[in-house]
Design a protein around this motif. Structure first.
Motif, mmCIF file in Angstrom:
data_model
loop_
_atom_site.group_PDB
_atom_site.id
_atom_site.type_symbol
_atom_site.label_atom_id
_atom_site.label_comp_id
_atom_site.label_asym_id
_atom_site.label_seq_id
_atom_site.Cartn_x
_atom_site.Cartn_y
_atom_site.Cartn_z
ATOM 1 N N UNK A 7 4.806 21.262 18.989
ATOM 2 C CA UNK A 7 5.637 20.484 19.883
ATOM 3 C C UNK A 7 6.698 19.595 19.529
ATOM 4 N N UNK A 8 6.671 19.158 18.252
ATOM 5 C CA UNK A 8 7.547 18.407 17.648
ATOM 6 C C UNK A 8 8.693 19.184 17.240
ATOM 7 N N UNK A 9 8.558 20.372 16.570
ATOM 8 C CA UNK A 9 9.745 21.233 16.363
ATOM 9 C C UNK A 9 10.425 21.872 17.640
ATOM 10 N N UNK A 10 9.633 21.793 18.896
ATOM 11 C CA UNK A 10 10.255 22.310 20.176
ATOM 12 C C UNK A 10 11.102 21.259 20.412
ATOM 13 N N UNK A 11 10.511 20.139 20.375
ATOM 14 C CA UNK A 11 11.219 18.644 20.945
ATOM 15 C C UNK A 11 12.465 18.721 20.136
ATOM 16 N N UNK A 12 12.422 18.707 18.668
ATOM 17 C CA UNK A 12 13.754 18.728 17.777
ATOM 18 C C UNK A 12 14.671 19.598 18.012
ATOM 19 N N UNK A 13 14.336 20.829 18.359
ATOM 20 C CA UNK A 13 15.248 22.017 18.749
ATOM 21 C C UNK A 13 16.026 21.724 20.210
ATOM 22 N N UNK A 14 15.332 21.289 20.999
ATOM 23 C CA UNK A 14 15.948 20.926 22.309
ATOM 24 C C UNK A 14 17.049 19.697 22.203
ATOM 25 N N UNK A 15 16.700 18.594 21.482
ATOM 26 C CA UNK A 15 17.476 17.894 21.102
ATOM 27 C C UNK A 15 18.718 18.053 20.609
ATOM 28 N N UNK A 16 18.677 19.110 19.154
ATOM 29 C CA UNK A 16 19.790 19.663 18.653
ATOM 30 C C UNK A 16 20.858 20.564 19.592
ATOM 31 N N UNK A 17 20.045 21.264 20.650
ATOM 32 C CA UNK A 17 20.768 21.915 21.480
ATOM 33 C C UNK A 17 21.552 21.160 22.618
ATOM 34 N N UNK A 18 21.263 20.058 22.796
ATOM 35 C CA UNK A 18 21.636 18.978 23.722
ATOM 36 C C UNK A 18 22.806 18.491 23.126
ATOM 37 N N UNK A 19 22.661 18.009 21.634
ATOM 38 C CA UNK A 19 23.783 17.406 21.138
ATOM 39 C C UNK A 19 25.012 18.400 20.767
ATOM 40 N N UNK A 20 24.616 19.802 20.462
ATOM 41 C CA UNK A 20 25.646 21.030 20.212
ATOM 42 C C UNK A 20 26.586 21.079 21.391
ATOM 43 N N UNK A 21 25.726 20.974 22.631
ATOM 44 C CA UNK A 21 26.212 21.154 23.856
ATOM 45 C C UNK A 21 27.291 20.106 24.304
ATOM 46 N N UNK A 22 26.768 18.743 23.843
ATOM 47 C CA UNK A 22 27.758 17.765 24.156
ATOM 48 C C UNK A 22 29.024 17.700 23.187
ATOM 49 N N UNK A 23 28.857 18.270 21.872
ATOM 50 C CA UNK A 23 29.821 18.405 21.067
ATOM 51 C C UNK A 23 30.727 19.647 21.698
ATOM 52 N N UNK A 24 30.488 20.708 22.109
ATOM 53 C CA UNK A 24 31.351 21.645 22.521
ATOM 54 C C UNK A 24 32.033 21.235 23.840
ATOM 55 N N UNK A 25 31.493 20.283 24.609
ATOM 56 C CA UNK A 25 32.216 19.899 25.846
ATOM 57 C C UNK A 25 33.298 18.887 25.416
ATOM 58 N N UNK A 26 33.012 17.862 24.473
ATOM 59 C CA UNK A 26 34.086 16.770 24.326
ATOM 60 C C UNK A 26 35.346 17.505 23.719
ATOM 61 N N UNK A 27 35.321 17.829 22.533
ATOM 62 C CA UNK A 27 36.394 18.434 21.917
ATOM 63 C C UNK A 27 36.980 19.910 22.359
ATOM 64 N N UNK A 28 36.273 20.648 22.765
ATOM 65 C CA UNK A 28 36.516 21.934 23.446
ATOM 66 C C UNK A 28 37.616 22.011 24.532
ATOM 67 N N UNK A 29 37.853 20.475 25.156
ATOM 68 C CA UNK A 29 38.855 20.574 26.431
ATOM 69 C C UNK A 29 40.195 20.380 25.667
ATOM 70 N N UNK A 30 40.267 19.587 24.664
ATOM 71 C CA UNK A 30 41.573 19.455 24.019
ATOM 72 C C UNK A 30 42.099 20.545 23.268
ATOM 73 N N UNK A 31 41.119 21.644 22.573
ATOM 74 C CA UNK A 31 41.335 22.756 22.065
ATOM 75 C C UNK A 31 41.661 23.818 23.004
ATOM 76 N N UNK A 32 41.211 23.603 24.384
ATOM 77 C CA UNK A 32 41.647 24.599 25.281
ATOM 78 C C UNK A 32 43.020 24.468 25.791
ATOM 79 N N UNK A 33 43.195 22.926 26.029
ATOM 80 C CA UNK A 33 44.846 22.617 26.302
ATOM 81 C C UNK A 33 45.604 23.133 25.234
ATOM 82 N N UNK A 34 45.402 22.874 23.941
ATOM 83 C CA UNK A 34 46.244 23.097 22.670
ATOM 84 C C UNK A 34 46.507 24.814 22.893
ATOM 85 N N UNK A 35 45.503 25.425 23.321
ATOM 86 C CA UNK A 35 45.640 27.049 23.091
ATOM 87 C C UNK A 35 46.428 27.311 24.193
#
Length: 756
Positions: free
Chosen positions: A503-531
């Motif tokens: 259960x702890x590993x599953x919770x840790x994995x979900x938190x990592x996925x949530x953080x990766x999704x936030x990282x992709x959403x925030x800087x991903x918009x500027x990269x998309x505009x630059x492209x």
């Protein structure tokens, strides 16, 4: 006739004006005749649905044909009911408002304590030292006025060996005894269902059939109830009694205090204000809204609450008496939990129940259970020493020790004692164990002579169960059971730790996925505009290059040696205002060819770009598909691991606890190895069970979440809903397959009999 929705089902009458040569459709087991195939088909579908109930035995969830077979078997069983008890039993059944289980229990207890006319019993004849037991027949029940508390007396006729009357006298009930009870609860229940019927509602009184009532002179008209007074009585719930009266008294007291005149006005005003505030606080405390959950008995349904379903009635068709069901479940659960230490193969609850009720011979299952429990119980040093001394003082000790030289299958030898317990002489071992000084409090000691005579199969099922209970009580304190309990505790704790880690590993994995999704959403918009900006710039550069190339292609030297750049069909250098038509045909063809080549190059470039985009898109889709497959595989592995941990935890359970209680303090039990949900009454005397998923759903919807007990019970049922429903459905399928096999065997035997 089978019951449909607790009512008698009437068969269809044959159609009128039926001709002899007319082709019709006939139901095989009811002989009903239909002219239309659709009517016949709808009737057959109704008969094949499991909505029918056996009228005699009360078994539900049957088809029409299964209900007929069940009634036929139950009627054959009812014929065994003693005739001398039919009249008195039906007299007590007539107009009784009790339900079938309560009625059967009351009748069984009543006739267990008294005798009826025509019954043959054993009586004590004579006084003092010249007393003797003799068979006698009850002739009349004596009713003496003013002596209700004393034991009843009977006129009896003494019988000789040829059942001839040799004398008549009066005897009390204390001097008369039965060898055994004349009927069982199951037989009594079947007789009541066969001879009487109740209305469609649950509180409808029972009415005996007319033929039986005329035969035994039973009144057919119900006695009149006493009339109530004309003044209507208004009933108020106990929880609301006194609330409004207290508030009114407080308010009236405050008003009276306000109207009184005191010499000191200021002090009186202060006192009145203080009392008024106290009254309002007390009234608010009494009339404030209730905070749920509360005690279940205090819960009141309001119009705003969702309507609760009716509580399903549990089945009570046990083979053993109702008082033995709790002990039966405890013995079976103990043998199932500690089967590894007892060296027993798994068996079902029904198998144990049938083995205890079987009297045609010695059940092998009971033999194995008694032998296994006896072996484990004698591992205790104190009991082993007592047992050894008992064997040493026994008159047949020499023959027993001489038999030790022979080899017995399944022998168990005590170390250092020269004592052997084998399957061959397990009855003698059991008798010696029951006669130990530490077991004298046990009531089974009185049945030792019967066991020694080899009549263990003739013992009552309750006595066999009490012997097993005594053996289980001795096994609990043995070293083998204690060792397995310690091992189960360690393995259960290890499984719990593994589950927490997962259960702890599953919770840790979900938190990592949530953080990766936030990282992709925030800087991903500027990269998309630059492209996007880069793409626009590349497109502009390409367009400029194309224009420049087109200009180079269109620029040609004329015949005079001057460079002319073609623009919209007109020359830039206009000399003498000559038109463009002066140019030669060769130059025009070259220009057209150059324009065509440029267009083809542009199309080829667009085609290559589209192919690149399509390849990139396919690559992204393939990567997404592989990623999705990996995620599904990981999810399946996690679920599989979780199920494995839960199964490991179930294997190493130390004891079984109830799921919870309802508003009536009834306990609900579920065993992982049995496909039934058991219900225990608050006095631990009544038991029932549910076997269908529909009953589980109805029970779940009948619980009120405003009560403390029913809310916790509903949460527990919701947690284990899948396991319980799966177990119930599995058992229903197994029973259906068993019925199908039995029906096929019956049909095959009928065909064999009818063959020429």
């Amino acid at each position: 006739m089978p019951l449909h929705k607790r009512k008698l089902y009437t068969l269809m009458k044959p159609p009128k004006d039926l001709k002899l040569d007319e082709q019709v459709f006939q139901v095989r087991f009811t002989k009903e005749i239909f002219r239309e195939y659709q009517e016949y088909l709808s009737c057959m579908k109704l008969y094949q649905r499991r909505v029918w109930t056996c009228k005699v035995s009360g078994k539900s969830n049957l088809t029409y044909e299964e209900a007929i077979v069940s009634e036929h078997k139950a009627n054959e069983k009812v014929q065994q009911f003693p005739k001398e008890f039919m009249g008195p039993v039906l007299h007590m059944v007539q107009f009784s408002p009790l339900r079938i289980d309560e009625l059967v229990d009351s009748l069984y207890k009543d006739f267990k304590e008294r005798f009826v006319v025509g019954e043959v019993v054993t009586g004590t004849r004579g006084e003092g030292s010249s007393t003797s037991t003799c068979m006698c027949q009850i002739l009349k029940v004596l009713k003496e006025e003013g002596k209700k508390d004393e034991t009843p007396r009977y006129n009896v006729a003494w019988l000789d060996d040829n059942n001839r009357k040799i004398g008549i006298c009066k005897e009390s009930a204390d001097d008369l005894k039965r060898k055994r009870h004349p009927f069982s609860r199951a037989l009594l229940k079947a007789f009541v269902r066969e001879s009487a019927s109740s209305g469609p509602s649950r509180n409808s009184p029972w009415s005996v059939h007319d033929k039986q009532a005329q035969k035994y002179k039973i009144p057919l008209v119900a006695p009149e109830r006493p009339k109530l007074t004309d003044t209507p009585l208004k009933w108020t719930p106990p929880s609301e009694r006194g609330k409004h009266n207290k508030v009114d008294e407080m308010v009236n007291e405050a008003h009276t205090q306000k109207k009184r005149k005191h010499p000191e006005a200021t002090s009186a005003r202060k006192k009145a204000d203080g009392k008024r505030q106290h009254v309002h606080k007390a009234a608010a405390a009494i009339l404030q809204p209730t905070r749920y959950p509360i005690e279940d008995s205090h819960v009141k349904l309001s119009s705003e609450d969702p309507q609760l379903n009716d509580r399903p009635v549990p089945s009570t068709d046990f083979l053993l008496p109702m008082a033995c069901v709790g002990d039966l479940l405890m013995v079976w659960d103990f043998c199932s939990l500690f089967s590894k230490a007892l060296l027993l193969s798994p068996f079902t609850l029904e198998e144990l129940e049938k083995s205890l009720d079987y009297k045609g011979g010695e059940a092998p299952l009971l033999l194995e259970i008694n032998f296994a429990l006896l072996c484990i119980a004698l591992t205790d040093p104190i009991l082993r020493d007592e047992f050894f001394h008992r064997r040493k003082c026994h008159s047949e000790v020499r023959s027993l020790y001489a038999g030790l030289k022979q080899k017995h299958n399944g022998a168990f030898t005590m170390d250092g004692m020269g004592l052997q317990i084998s399957m061959a002489n397990w009855k003698d071992d059991l008798c010696d164990f029951l006669e130990l000084p530490s077991q004298h409090k046990f009531t089974g000691v009185t049945h030792v002579p019967t066991i020694q005579q080899g009549l263990y199969r003739q013992l009552d099922a309750c006595v066999k169960l009490k012997i097993l209970m005594e053996l289980v009580g001795c096994c609990v304190s043995s070293s083998a059971i204690r060792t397995q309990i310690d091992n189960n505790i360690e393995e259960h704790q290890l499984a719990m730790a593994n589950k927490h880690e997962a259960e702890a590993e599953e919770l840790k994995r979900k938190n990592e996925e949530r953080e990766n999704l936030k990282r992709q959403q925030c800087p991903g918009n500027t990269n998309f505009l630059a492209v996007e900006n880069g793409d626009h710039q590349e497109e502009k550069i390409l367009e400029n290059g194309r224009e420049h190339r087109n200009q180079e292609v269109k620029g040609k030297h004329n015949s005079f040696g001057n460079l002319t750049i073609v623009s919209n069909g007109w020359t830039e250098e206009k000399e003498n205002h000559h038109s463009v038509s002066v140019r030669s045909r060769h130059v025009l063809l070259k220009e057209k060819l150059a324009a065509k080549l440029a267009l083809e190059e542009e199309k080829e470039q667009q085609r290559t770009e589209e192919q690149k985009k399509l390849q990139e898109k396919r690559k992204e889709q393939a990567e997404a598909l592989t990623q999705r497959k990996i995620q599904q595989q990981m999810l399946a592995e996690r679920l599989k691991k979780q199920e494995h941990l839960e199964r490991e935890m179930e294997k190493h359970y130390i004891r079984t606890t109830h799921l919870g209680k309802d508003r009536f303090h009834n306990c609900f039990w579920f065993f992982f190895r049995e496909g039934r949900l058991f219900v225990e009454s608050n006095d631990c005397k009544q038991w029932g069970y549910y076997t269908a998923k529909e009953e589980l759903d109805a029970l779940f919807k009948s619980l009120n979440v405003k009560g403390i007990r029913e809310r916790s019970l509903q949460k527990e049922l919701e947690t284990l809903y899948e396991k319980i429903s799966t177990a119930l459905q599995k058992r229903s399928k197994e029973l259906a397959q068993q019925y199908a096999v039995e029906e096929a065997l019956v049909r095959r035997s009928e065909c064999v009999r009818s063959a020429p």
